[in-house]
Design a protein around this motif. Sequence first.
Motif, PDB file in Angstrom:
ATOM      1  N   ALA A  24      42.835  40.367  43.348  1.00  0.00           N
ATOM      2  CA  ALA A  24      42.857  41.469  44.325  1.00  0.00           C
ATOM      3  C   ALA A  24      44.307  41.854  44.596  1.00  0.00           C
ATOM      4  N   PRO A  25      44.614  43.149  44.666  1.00  0.00           N
ATOM      5  CA  PRO A  25      45.994  43.618  44.871  1.00  0.00           C
ATOM      6  C   PRO A  25      46.714  42.954  46.042  1.00  0.00           C
ATOM      7  N   GLN A  26      45.978  42.700  47.131  1.00  0.00           N
ATOM      8  CA  GLN A  26      46.607  42.099  48.304  1.00  0.00           C
ATOM      9  C   GLN A  26      46.958  40.624  48.093  1.00  0.00           C
ATOM     10  N   SER A  27      46.413  40.017  47.021  1.00  0.00           N
ATOM     11  CA  SER A  27      46.675  38.589  46.750  1.00  0.00           C
ATOM     12  C   SER A  27      47.684  38.370  45.630  1.00  0.00           C
ATOM     13  N   ASN A  28      48.137  39.442  45.003  1.00  0.00           N
ATOM     14  CA  ASN A  28      49.054  39.324  43.870  1.00  0.00           C
ATOM     15  C   ASN A  28      50.329  38.556  44.206  1.00  0.00           C
ATOM     16  N   HIS A  29      50.982  38.955  45.296  1.00  0.00           N
ATOM     17  CA  HIS A  29      52.257  38.339  45.654  1.00  0.00           C
ATOM     18  C   HIS A  29      52.082  36.883  46.087  1.00  0.00           C
ATOM     19  N   LEU A  30      50.968  36.590  46.754  1.00  0.00           N
ATOM     20  CA  LEU A  30      50.677  35.217  47.166  1.00  0.00           C
ATOM     21  C   LEU A  30      50.480  34.322  45.941  1.00  0.00           C
TER      22      LEU A  30
END
Length: 313
Positions: A24-30
Amino acid sequence: MYSSQMDNQTFKYTVLLMEGLKIAPQSNHLAFIFLLITYIFITVFNIGVLIHIFSEKSLHEPMHILFCHLPINDVIGATVVIPRVLKDVLSDPSTRYITYVECVSQAFFNHLYGTTSHTILMIMTFDRYVAICNPLRYSSIMSRKMVVKLSVGAWGVALVLVGILLGLTIRLSHCRSVIQNHICDNASLFKLSCESVVINNVYGLTFTVVLLTSSMGSVFITYFRIAMICIKSKSKATNSKAIKTCSTHLTVYLIMLISGLIPIVLHRLSENPEGRKLASILFHVVSPTLNPIIYGLQAKVIRQKVFKLFTKK
């Protein structure tokens, strides 16, 4: 969009598209931060343990010398997978290109890591067997020459088996250009072809069965015989030495075996490709992360140095 080459009526794409992980895009950086920290930990701690063993003369024993192959292999296994995944996590799915040569190279080192994880622990099993079952002859059996033979055997067998595995695949032509995986492996490569891959499947299955049977068989037989000696022995010192010597090796072996079997089982049975991909990444992360901790803390000299470092801080 893709470049290609024609050689003796054999068509091969020279650039492939990697499907990668579906995050999911919101989890990419994590996910990127977690994998980056893990990779730094694996690299620093494994190389640190390696340097310490080579610099500390008291650790120049067959047991520790054979163990040195493990951190080398763990760094290879992590390096061949994690940097590529890190790059793809922050890339648009439509731009995750990889050349065919890079893909074959990644597949080769990917399978080499998995194979040597077994062969290295097998030669370490032999060392533990000699140490406990033939303690009086340990020095003569585990000579420098024997250590070299075991080391060359562990890597040589893996290189030959994996070389044949990939050799059977690169002979195939292509009719597809998308790697339906997050990393390149043998199955992903031969699935690019529309030719018969019966030989590839038969050899791959035989390879896996022989490796797992040899690995689990040697460990089971060795530890069964060690257990029999401990049961017959009335010496608490002998039993204590056996437990201390073998518990670390057995723990590392079980972690490697379980984390390696999960992706194989999911590949055959699961309908969830993302779960299989995640399990595959864990195989390249779990063992390389835990091995330096387990072995490093088991070795008294390394443990004392680590505690001294933290005490100073």
